[in-house]
Design an enzyme around this catalytic site. Structure first.
Site, PDB file in Angstrom:
ATOM      1  CE1 TYR A   1     -31.916  -0.557  43.456  1.00  0.00           C
ATOM      2  CE2 TYR A   1     -31.497   1.581  42.438  1.00  0.00           C
ATOM      3  CZ  TYR A   1     -31.528   0.206  42.360  1.00  0.00           C
ATOM      4  OH  TYR A   1     -31.166  -0.403  41.185  1.00  0.00           O
TER       5      TYR A   1
ATOM      6  CE  LYS B   1     -27.359  -2.769  40.456  1.00  0.00           C
ATOM      7  NZ  LYS B   1     -26.021  -3.087  39.899  1.00  0.00           N
TER       8      LYS B   1
END
Lengths: 299, 167
Positions: free
Chosen positions: A172, A187
């Protein structure tokens, strides 16, 4: 390719399936004589990375917040016939990271491979994220990756030897992740750092890559409170299945092999098309606030 | 990597020694026509000139080679796989978006988003679609290509990647 197990997708769909766990894509000695340090290696995706390196003959230093979990993971990895060492470390603390590298190298020899996997993640509304929660999730992934990677690189540069790093990022990272703001930030930082660290350390033959992983269920997966577990979730992914944890481990370890000796600065998305699923007509949008009990619900 | 592609038939359009060697070394049979499990399309090197020096015909030729022919080829491959009731793998190889002229920049960007689209459209046909956009030509590119078209990359589709730090 084929259909070797029952899946909740229509019978006429054709799925791509990976080879079985006991058929790794590289020879059993490809990492012989090397030591890998895996952060968060005691369970879940970190354990899968550690196993994959061990399948290539690397000795494995398993680092975790919890020494018990690190020891459990190390015991599993040792069954593959490699030497292991379990350590407790908070990757947010540079001095603790340096001490852990000392300990790992004392036990297993120079660390020439690094897998940055340590992370925390849980669904929560952005407005409900406390500063503690924000700091924990972002700093374990962002500062942890920085601390471990720089400690690793300084040692490899002094030794005059190259090395390879692989980071566990997420599918994502290029789309946002509504309902998971801390992890969305954390992330993507790992992925964009990957490119710059690769450039900084190319002169020293230290390679840095990342796998932007989709959904690879394991014992400690977070899938919200959902009746029936993850089985029904397979049908939501274009590939028609969730990932097998070992194919994530293999790709991660593959990036560190001499087979891909020139690979660096790459972020490889491995998600069965999950992050790409979209159409102009989609089910009604439900704000994260109003899907507390749904898949990836936060309550 | 000896068994990555054992029993597979691969067609490679375009010339690339490292990729052909790696795919053969991984156990695939290279074919020039007929049924194949794997289709690899390698873009021919493009001339690099400022956009204002390109004629429309040259521009169109760049887009035709870098995008149109690749889409049409993928359509043909996917139709053949569906007719067989079998999955497959498509891999496009070329230069990064900004490596050549504006024709290449347009074609490579279009190709990247096409890969992301076809990867999803054909996911339930068991057909994976990926691309490597790189300046590298050596063994790593060959091995990466062989890996991506193998079942080891069964969960990789719609992915666009490079090889080196300048990609």
């Amino acid at each position: 390719m084929g259909r070797e197990r029952e899946l909740p997708v229509p019978a006429h769909h054709i799925l791509s399936l990976p080879p079985p766990y006991d058929m790794p894509p590289y020879p059993a000695d490809i990492f012989a004589g090397q030591t890998v340090l895996v952060t968060g290696g005691g369970s879940g995706m970190g354990l899968a990375m550690a196993r994959a390196f061990a399948q290539g003959g690397a000795h494995v230093a398993v680092m975790g917040r919890s020494i018990e979990r690190a020891e459990e993971g190390a015991a599993e990895i040792a069954k593959l016939g490699v030497r292991t060492h379990a350590m407790s470390c908070d990757v947010r603390l540079p001095d603790a990271v340096a001490a852990a590298f000392d300990e790992a190298e004392e036990a297993l020899g120079p660390v020439s491979l690094l897998a940055n996997n340590a992370g925390a993640n849980f669904p929560i509304l952005a407005e409900d994220i406390s500063s503690n929660a924000w700091n924990a999730v972002t700093r374990i992934a962002i500062d942890g990756t920085f601390n471990c990677s720089t400690e690793f690189a300084r040692r490899r540069i002094v030794a005059g030897q190259g090395g390879a790093i692989v980071n566990n990022s997420a599918q994502y990272i290029w789309t946002g992740f509504p309902g998971d703001a801390h992890s969305a930030a954390a992330k993507t930082a790992q992925a964009t750092m990957t490119r710059k660290l690769a450039a900084d350390w190319a002169p020293y033959d230290i390679r840095v890559n990342a796998v932007a992983a989709g959904f690879f269920p394991h014992a400690t997966s977070t899938a919200g409170r959902r009746e029936g577990g993850i089985e029904p979730l397979q049908n939501m992914i274009p590939a028609g299945r969730t990932g097998s944890i070992w194919e994530f481990g293999w790709l991660s370890a593959m990036t560190c092999t001499p087979l891909l000796g020139e690979l660096s600065g790459q972020v490889i998305v491995q998600d069965g098309g999950e992050s790409l699923r979209r159409s102009l007509m989609m089910p009604d949008f439900v704000p994260p606030r109003e899907r507390a009990d749904g898949p990836w619900g936060w309550r | 990597m000896n068994a990555w592609l054992a029993g597979k038939r691969a067609r490679i359009d375009g010339r690339h020694d490292a990729i052909a060697r790696a795919i053969e070394a991984a156990g695939a049979t290279l074919v020039s026509e007929g049924e194949c499990d794997i289709w690899v399309h390698i873009a021919r090197p493009a001339a690099t000139r400022p956009a204002h020096m390109l004629t429309h015909a040259e521009w169109r030729a760049g887009l035709d080679a870098g995008l149109d022919q690749r889409f049409l080829g993928a359509q043909d491959f996917a139709a053949a796989r569906r007719a067989r009731g079998k999955g497959g793998a498509v891999l496009f190889v070329g230069a990064p978006e900004q490596a050549h002229g504006a024709d290449h920049a347009a074609a490579a960007g279009a190709l990247g988003n096409l890969v992301k689209t076809l990867g999803v459209e054909w996911a339930r046909d068991g057909i994976r679609v990926n691309a490597i956009l790189t300046r590298e030509v050596g063994p790593t590119l060959g091995h990466l290509a062989a890996y991506l078209v193998s079942d080891y990359a069964a969960y990789v589709t719609g992915a666009v990647m490079g090889v080196g730090i300048d990609d």
